[in-house]
Motif scaffolding. Structure first.
Motif, PDB file in Angstrom:
ATOM      1  N   VAL A  10      -0.677 -11.271  -1.313  1.00 28.14           N
ATOM      2  CA  VAL A  10      -0.950 -11.843  -2.585  1.00 28.14           C
ATOM      3  C   VAL A  10       0.067 -12.761  -2.749  1.00 28.14           C
ATOM      4  N   GLY A  11       1.412 -12.351  -2.832  1.00 24.18           N
ATOM      5  CA  GLY A  11       2.422 -13.252  -3.253  1.00 24.18           C
ATOM      6  C   GLY A  11       3.828 -12.464  -3.380  1.00 24.18           C
ATOM      7  N   MET A  12       4.735 -13.147  -3.863  1.00 24.84           N
ATOM      8  CA  MET A  12       6.203 -12.792  -4.207  1.00 24.84           C
ATOM      9  C   MET A  12       6.484 -12.915  -5.413  1.00 24.84           C
ATOM     10  N   THR A  13       7.445 -11.944  -6.099  1.00 28.20           N
ATOM     11  CA  THR A  13       7.657 -12.059  -7.417  1.00 28.20           C
ATOM     12  C   THR A  13       8.806 -11.148  -7.402  1.00 28.20           C
ATOM     13  N   GLN A  14       9.608 -10.627  -8.569  1.00 31.49           N
ATOM     14  CA  GLN A  14      10.724  -9.898  -8.724  1.00 31.49           C
ATOM     15  C   GLN A  14      10.488  -8.994  -9.894  1.00 31.49           C
ATOM     16  N   LYS A  19      19.076  -0.348 -13.598  1.00 28.59           N
ATOM     17  CA  LYS A  19      20.374  -1.079 -13.891  1.00 28.59           C
ATOM     18  C   LYS A  19      20.091  -2.508 -14.202  1.00 28.59           C
ATOM     19  N   GLY A  20      19.107  -3.202 -14.369  1.00 23.22           N
ATOM     20  CA  GLY A  20      18.953  -4.374 -14.697  1.00 23.22           C
ATOM     21  C   GLY A  20      19.343  -5.373 -13.575  1.00 23.22           C
ATOM     22  N   LEU A  21      19.172  -4.811 -12.432  1.00 21.65           N
ATOM     23  CA  LEU A  21      19.406  -5.617 -10.924  1.00 21.65           C
ATOM     24  C   LEU A  21      17.953  -6.137 -10.671  1.00 21.65           C
ATOM     25  N   THR A 169       6.494  -7.763  12.860  1.00 24.97           N
ATOM     26  CA  THR A 169       6.752  -6.362  12.429  1.00 24.97           C
ATOM     27  C   THR A 169       7.934  -6.151  11.969  1.00 24.97           C
ATOM     28  N   ILE A 170       7.931  -6.143  10.437  1.00 25.09           N
ATOM     29  CA  ILE A 170       8.986  -5.805   9.609  1.00 25.09           C
ATOM     30  C   ILE A 170       9.163  -4.182   9.387  1.00 25.09           C
ATOM     31  N   GLN A 171      10.081  -3.461   9.830  1.00 20.25           N
ATOM     32  CA  GLN A 171      10.054  -2.176   9.833  1.00 20.25           C
ATOM     33  C   GLN A 171      10.886  -1.347   8.648  1.00 20.25           C
ATOM     34  N   ASN A 172      10.546  -0.325   8.171  1.00 18.39           N
ATOM     35  CA  ASN A 172      10.914   0.301   7.178  1.00 18.39           C
ATOM     36  C   ASN A 172      11.279  -0.302   5.921  1.00 18.39           C
ATOM     37  N   ILE A 173       9.921  -0.827   5.375  1.00 23.01           N
ATOM     38  CA  ILE A 173       9.886  -1.443   3.962  1.00 23.01           C
ATOM     39  C   ILE A 173       9.385  -0.263   3.067  1.00 23.01           C
ATOM     40  N   GLN A 174      10.179  -0.429   1.908  1.00 22.80           N
ATOM     41  CA  GLN A 174       9.916   0.706   0.815  1.00 22.80           C
ATOM     42  C   GLN A 174       8.781   0.203  -0.141  1.00 22.80           C
ATOM     43  N   ILE A 175       7.918   1.153  -0.322  1.00 23.51           N
ATOM     44  CA  ILE A 175       6.991   1.096  -1.448  1.00 23.51           C
ATOM     45  C   ILE A 175       7.662   1.256  -2.690  1.00 23.51           C
ATOM     46  N   ILE A 176       7.493   0.309  -3.525  1.00 26.42           N
ATOM     47  CA  ILE A 176       8.313   0.499  -4.819  1.00 26.42           C
ATOM     48  C   ILE A 176       7.214   0.851  -5.805  1.00 26.42           C
ATOM     49  N   LEU A 185      -0.176  -2.997  -3.713  1.00 22.84           N
ATOM     50  CA  LEU A 185       1.162  -2.282  -3.089  1.00 22.84           C
ATOM     51  C   LEU A 185       2.282  -3.164  -3.463  1.00 22.84           C
ATOM     52  N   VAL A 186       3.287  -2.944  -4.307  1.00 25.00           N
ATOM     53  CA  VAL A 186       4.596  -3.667  -4.486  1.00 25.00           C
ATOM     54  C   VAL A 186       5.708  -3.102  -3.447  1.00 25.00           C
ATOM     55  N   MET A 187       5.668  -4.070  -2.555  1.00 21.10           N
ATOM     56  CA  MET A 187       6.760  -3.895  -1.497  1.00 21.10           C
ATOM     57  C   MET A 187       8.346  -4.516  -1.670  1.00 21.10           C
ATOM     58  N   LYS A 188       8.960  -3.660  -1.228  1.00 20.25           N
ATOM     59  CA  LYS A 188      10.573  -4.355  -1.486  1.00 20.25           C
ATOM     60  C   LYS A 188      10.768  -5.317  -0.137  1.00 20.25           C
ATOM     61  N   GLY A 189      11.215  -6.373  -0.641  1.00 21.36           N
ATOM     62  CA  GLY A 189      11.383  -7.379   0.305  1.00 21.36           C
ATOM     63  C   GLY A 189      10.481  -8.524   0.816  1.00 21.36           C
ATOM     64  N   SER A 190      10.597  -9.061   1.821  1.00 19.48           N
ATOM     65  CA  SER A 190       9.757 -10.387   2.191  1.00 19.48           C
ATOM     66  C   SER A 190       8.722  -9.761   3.223  1.00 19.48           C
TER      67      SER A 190
END
Length: 204
Positions: A10-14, A19-21, A169-176, A185-190
């Protein structure tokens, strides 16, 4: 869930954590996927899943028969995954994002963005030559072979050519975060590929 799923970028965001990071995340619209075939072997079994219902007029007769024998709608994308136990799965079962868990790690595959015909610096990170006026080797590759012996260029020499548009293939991506209502699904990283690309999720 021990088998994979198919989705769309779908796209990227932040988003911001406690902790405000700022955490860069990628939004994926995954599923729902339907189990279209189950094949059992001695060592392992295979489960085929389908994604995105398609107009039957856009399929050939073998694929129409494949879905008609199981009384299933036609799907545009099919993918097979290996699985050890198929007792909990039946043809026609629907797999949704609610079968995943937050903070879980998965592997995501997709086609990377195509860059077209690219040169040495962009494709292989070559360093450039001197930029002074007398130099005539600003962005050229330099020597590509040895000379009389062997008298040829070895296969696999890093040169200019097509860049990107390959399976990554991007390995070990965390589901936020998981949105079960909108199948997001909101995935951490690209995630590899452009917006709208088909991606494949495989649980570790």
């Amino acid at each position: 869930m021990s088998i994979g799923m198919i989705g769309q970028k779908v796209g990227m965001t932040q988003i911001f954590d406690d902790k405000g990071l700022a955490i860069p995340v990628t939004l994926l619209q995954v599923g729902p996927c339907t189990i279209t075939q189950i094949q059992k072997n001695e060592n392992y079994s295979r489960i085929q899943i389908g994604y995105k219902i398609l107009n039957p007029n856009k399929l050939n007769k073998p694929m129409l028969g494949h879905f008609a024998r199981k009384n299933l709608p036609c799907f545009k994308y099919l993918k097979e995954y290996k699985i050890k136990d198929t007792e909990n799965y039946n043809v026609g079962d629907i797999i949704k994002v609610k079968d995943l868990k937050e903070k879980e790690f998965v592997n995501v595959s997709g086609l990377s963005s195509g860059k077209g015909f690219s040169g040495y610096q962009k494709r292989h990170k070559f360093s450039r030559g001197p930029m002074s006026h007398g130099s005539k080797n600003h962005r050229e590759p330099g020597s590509i072979g040895a000379g009389t012996t062997p008298g040829r260029v070895f296969p696999g020499k890093r040169m200019a050519g097509r860049m990107g548009h390959r399976r990554v293939t991007i390995q070990n991506i965390q589901i936020i975060k998981i949105d079960s209502i909108n199948n997001l699904l909101v995935m951490k990283g690209s995630i590899p590929g452009k917006i709208g690309n088909i991606i494949y999720i495989n649980k570790l």
